[in-house]
Design a protein around this motif. Structure first.
Motif, PDB file in Angstrom:
ATOM      1  N   ARG A 178       0.798  -1.461  -0.203  1.00  0.00           N
ATOM      2  CA  ARG A 178       0.434   0.184   0.094  1.00  0.00           C
ATOM      3  C   ARG A 178       0.944   1.311  -0.254  1.00  0.00           C
ATOM      4  N   PHE A 179       1.505   1.797   0.628  1.00  0.00           N
ATOM      5  CA  PHE A 179       2.806   1.935   0.518  1.00  0.00           C
ATOM      6  C   PHE A 179       3.963   1.963  -0.179  1.00  0.00           C
ATOM      7  N   SER A 180       4.155   2.074  -0.950  1.00  0.00           N
ATOM      8  CA  SER A 180       5.642   1.228  -1.254  1.00  0.00           C
ATOM      9  C   SER A 180       6.827   2.458  -1.845  1.00  0.00           C
ATOM     10  N   LEU A 181       7.631   2.075  -1.526  1.00  0.00           N
ATOM     11  CA  LEU A 181       8.792   3.108  -2.211  1.00  0.00           C
ATOM     12  C   LEU A 181       9.798   3.434  -2.636  1.00  0.00           C
ATOM     13  N   VAL A 182      10.097   4.098  -3.762  1.00  0.00           N
ATOM     14  CA  VAL A 182      10.491   3.999  -5.415  1.00  0.00           C
ATOM     15  C   VAL A 182      11.749   4.293  -4.656  1.00  0.00           C
ATOM     16  N   THR A 183      13.075   3.621  -4.506  1.00  0.00           N
ATOM     17  CA  THR A 183      13.932   3.587  -4.576  1.00  0.00           C
ATOM     18  C   THR A 183      15.217   3.318  -5.233  1.00  0.00           C
ATOM     19  N   SER A 184      16.778   4.171  -5.123  1.00  0.00           N
ATOM     20  CA  SER A 184      17.457   3.717  -5.953  1.00  0.00           C
ATOM     21  C   SER A 184      18.272   2.296  -5.592  1.00  0.00           C
ATOM     22  N   LEU A 185      17.456   1.463  -3.758  1.00  0.00           N
ATOM     23  CA  LEU A 185      18.459   0.458  -3.573  1.00  0.00           C
ATOM     24  C   LEU A 185      18.315  -0.575  -4.106  1.00  0.00           C
ATOM     25  N   THR A 186      19.269  -1.924  -3.812  1.00  0.00           N
ATOM     26  CA  THR A 186      18.712  -3.495  -4.648  1.00  0.00           C
ATOM     27  C   THR A 186      17.679  -4.062  -3.356  1.00  0.00           C
ATOM     28  N   ALA A 187      17.295  -4.434  -4.102  1.00  0.00           N
ATOM     29  CA  ALA A 187      16.357  -5.259  -2.553  1.00  0.00           C
ATOM     30  C   ALA A 187      17.025  -5.987  -2.080  1.00  0.00           C
ATOM     31  N   GLY A 234      22.196 -18.957   8.257  1.00  0.00           N
ATOM     32  CA  GLY A 234      21.090 -19.058   7.292  1.00  0.00           C
ATOM     33  C   GLY A 234      19.834 -19.196   7.458  1.00  0.00           C
ATOM     34  N   GLY A 235      19.738 -18.581   9.010  1.00  0.00           N
ATOM     35  CA  GLY A 235      18.145 -17.740   9.062  1.00  0.00           C
ATOM     36  C   GLY A 235      17.664 -17.181   8.578  1.00  0.00           C
ATOM     37  N   SER A 236      18.571 -16.667   7.976  1.00  0.00           N
ATOM     38  CA  SER A 236      18.401 -14.642   8.186  1.00  0.00           C
ATOM     39  C   SER A 236      19.244 -14.175   6.674  1.00  0.00           C
ATOM     40  N   ILE A 237      20.812 -14.368   6.606  1.00  0.00           N
ATOM     41  CA  ILE A 237      21.553 -14.021   5.357  1.00  0.00           C
ATOM     42  C   ILE A 237      20.733 -14.696   4.187  1.00  0.00           C
ATOM     43  N   ILE A 238      21.479 -16.460   4.446  1.00  0.00           N
ATOM     44  CA  ILE A 238      21.038 -16.896   3.537  1.00  0.00           C
ATOM     45  C   ILE A 238      19.105 -17.194   2.709  1.00  0.00           C
ATOM     46  N   ALA A 239      18.465 -17.344   4.136  1.00  0.00           N
ATOM     47  CA  ALA A 239      17.192 -17.284   3.483  1.00  0.00           C
ATOM     48  C   ALA A 239      16.689 -16.285   3.191  1.00  0.00           C
ATOM     49  N   TYR A 240      17.001 -15.161   3.043  1.00  0.00           N
ATOM     50  CA  TYR A 240      15.915 -13.952   2.786  1.00  0.00           C
ATOM     51  C   TYR A 240      16.680 -13.404   1.573  1.00  0.00           C
ATOM     52  N   SER A 241      18.313 -14.032   1.223  1.00  0.00           N
ATOM     53  CA  SER A 241      18.925 -14.504  -0.303  1.00  0.00           C
ATOM     54  C   SER A 241      18.420 -14.996  -1.034  1.00  0.00           C
ATOM     55  N   TRP A 245      16.072 -14.351  -4.487  1.00  0.00           N
ATOM     56  CA  TRP A 245      16.847 -14.957  -5.929  1.00  0.00           C
ATOM     57  C   TRP A 245      15.640 -15.424  -6.820  1.00  0.00           C
ATOM     58  N   LEU A 246      15.077 -16.219  -5.720  1.00  0.00           N
ATOM     59  CA  LEU A 246      14.061 -16.756  -5.851  1.00  0.00           C
ATOM     60  C   LEU A 246      12.558 -15.792  -6.757  1.00  0.00           C
ATOM     61  N   LEU A 247      12.533 -15.021  -6.233  1.00  0.00           N
ATOM     62  CA  LEU A 247      11.372 -14.485  -6.696  1.00  0.00           C
ATOM     63  C   LEU A 247      11.675 -13.676  -7.727  1.00  0.00           C
ATOM     64  N   THR A 248      12.938 -13.607  -8.382  1.00  0.00           N
ATOM     65  CA  THR A 248      12.948 -12.960  -9.689  1.00  0.00           C
ATOM     66  C   THR A 248      13.600 -13.881 -10.908  1.00  0.00           C
ATOM     67  N   HIS A 249      13.515 -15.344 -10.357  1.00  0.00           N
ATOM     68  CA  HIS A 249      14.146 -16.318 -11.284  1.00  0.00           C
ATOM     69  C   HIS A 249      12.983 -17.791 -11.324  1.00  0.00           C
ATOM     70  N   VAL A 250      12.173 -17.445 -10.618  1.00  0.00           N
ATOM     71  CA  VAL A 250      10.844 -18.026 -10.605  1.00  0.00           C
ATOM     72  C   VAL A 250       9.230 -17.706 -10.409  1.00  0.00           C
ATOM     73  N   SER A 251       8.441 -18.650 -10.973  1.00  0.00           N
ATOM     74  CA  SER A 251       7.372 -18.227 -10.108  1.00  0.00           C
ATOM     75  C   SER A 251       6.511 -17.873  -8.998  1.00  0.00           C
ATOM     76  N   ILE A 252       5.704 -17.351  -8.746  1.00  0.00           N
ATOM     77  CA  ILE A 252       5.834 -16.982  -7.104  1.00  0.00           C
ATOM     78  C   ILE A 252       4.832 -18.417  -6.411  1.00  0.00           C
ATOM     79  N   ALA A 253       4.217 -19.162  -6.877  1.00  0.00           N
ATOM     80  CA  ALA A 253       4.560 -20.550  -6.360  1.00  0.00           C
ATOM     81  C   ALA A 253       4.941 -20.824  -6.316  1.00  0.00           C
TER      82      ALA A 253
END
Length: 303
Positions: A178-187, A234-241, A245-253
């Motif tokens: 709802r309150f999306s931010l336009v930013t120059s930062l990477t995800a 693992g639970g923070s850096i690896i999982a989020y990264s 990556w999956l969100l940009t390469h595979v379907s959301i499902a």
């Protein structure tokens, strides 16, 4: 059949997400032997944010965050770090890691209802209502489950805190849309800021609650240190990264398929490493919850 390099990377990232987030619950179980829940969450997230931002700086991809970026990270981290992770740790003081995994596995159910009531999305279909009913039955079954090992198996207080963690993730997700931010930062850099700020907020909350005086350093042992290190890396850096990556390469499902697997991994690790008993009711509740998430997400993405 030979898999292409891309398919191998997809399978690897899915495996990392499954294992990393599925093992968070047993990680909390061990870490809470020494630290309070908010200090455990805050220190883990703050360190993960520092490490992630440090890696981005070392690779030369760091961009200076604007005031709007910091402000966005400050309010969003209240929901997606303080609540989503801090409340989870607080709840695991009262319930087993397996029960916590099953409850948080119902997050898509809460997301569906909240998006309909507050996000302006369409009314759930009959198939999704079926999934909602199954999920509610699974959670209700957890609420009345009993275990010979003690009352922590189904403490209403613990279930309240864990369910609050799912609501934090849902609220943060909907508010982000709802309150999306336009930013120059990477995800990935935005994620690093979120972990950094959210970790600091949760640490301050832990100190305000007096958790520093309740630290039990005498319980520190190699298993606890290993669990905390794995939750941070693992639970923070690896999982989020891997998830981004999956969100940009595979379907959301496919990306959100962790919702089916994480509860099962959480229950199994709680039994194998944490000595938690698996009763018939816990297995049935897990099946009901995972099955309901399948109906909710499968129908939504295939429609």
């Amino acid at each position: 059949m030979r898999l292409s390099p891309l398919n191998l990377k997809i399978l690897l990232n899915l495996f990392l997400v499954y294992i990393s987030w599925g093992s968070t619950y047993i990680g909390f179980k061990f870490t809470l032997e020494v630290l309070g829940p908010f200090l455990a969450c805050g220190s883990r997230m703050f360190l993960a944010g520092l490490l992630l931002c440090g890696v981005i700086i070392c690779t030369g991809r760091w961009r200076r965050p604007s005031f709007a970026d910091w402000r966005h990270a400050c309010w969003l981290s209240v929901f997606m770090v303080v609540m989503a992770s801090g409340f989870l740790g607080k709840g695991q003081e009262y319930v087993t890691s397996g029960v916590a995994a099953v409850i948080t596995g119902s997050t898509p159910i809460s997301m569906l209802v909240a998006a309909w009531l507050f996000g302006g999305e369409r009314r759930p279909s009959a198939m999704q209502w079926l999934g909602l009913a199954g999920g509610l039955c699974g959670l209700a079954l957890l609420g009345v489950s009993q275990n010979a090992s003690g009352p922590e198996q189904s403490s209403p207080v613990g279930m309240f805190w864990v369910f609050g963690a799912t609501l934090g993730w849902v609220a943060g997700s909907l508010l982000t849309r709802r309150f999306s931010l336009v930013t120059s930062l990477t995800a990935l850099q935005s994620c690093g800021l979120l972990l950094l700020v959210g970790g600091l907020q949760t640490l301050l909350l832990g100190f305000a609650c007096g958790e520093a005086a309740m630290t039990r350093w005498e319980n520190l042992r190699p298993e606890v240190a290993l669990a905390f290190a794995w939750m941070t890396i693992g639970g923070s850096i690896i999982a989020y990264s891997s998830y981004f990556w999956l969100l940009t390469h595979v379907s959301i499902a496919t990306a959100v398929s962790y919702e089916y697997v994480v509860p099962v991994i959480g229950v199994l690790l709680g039994w194998r490493l944490g000595g938690e008993a698996i009763t018939g009711r816990i297995v049935l509740a897990c099946c009901l919850t995972v099955g309901s998430v399948f109906f909710v997400l499968w129908h939504k993405h295939n429609k």
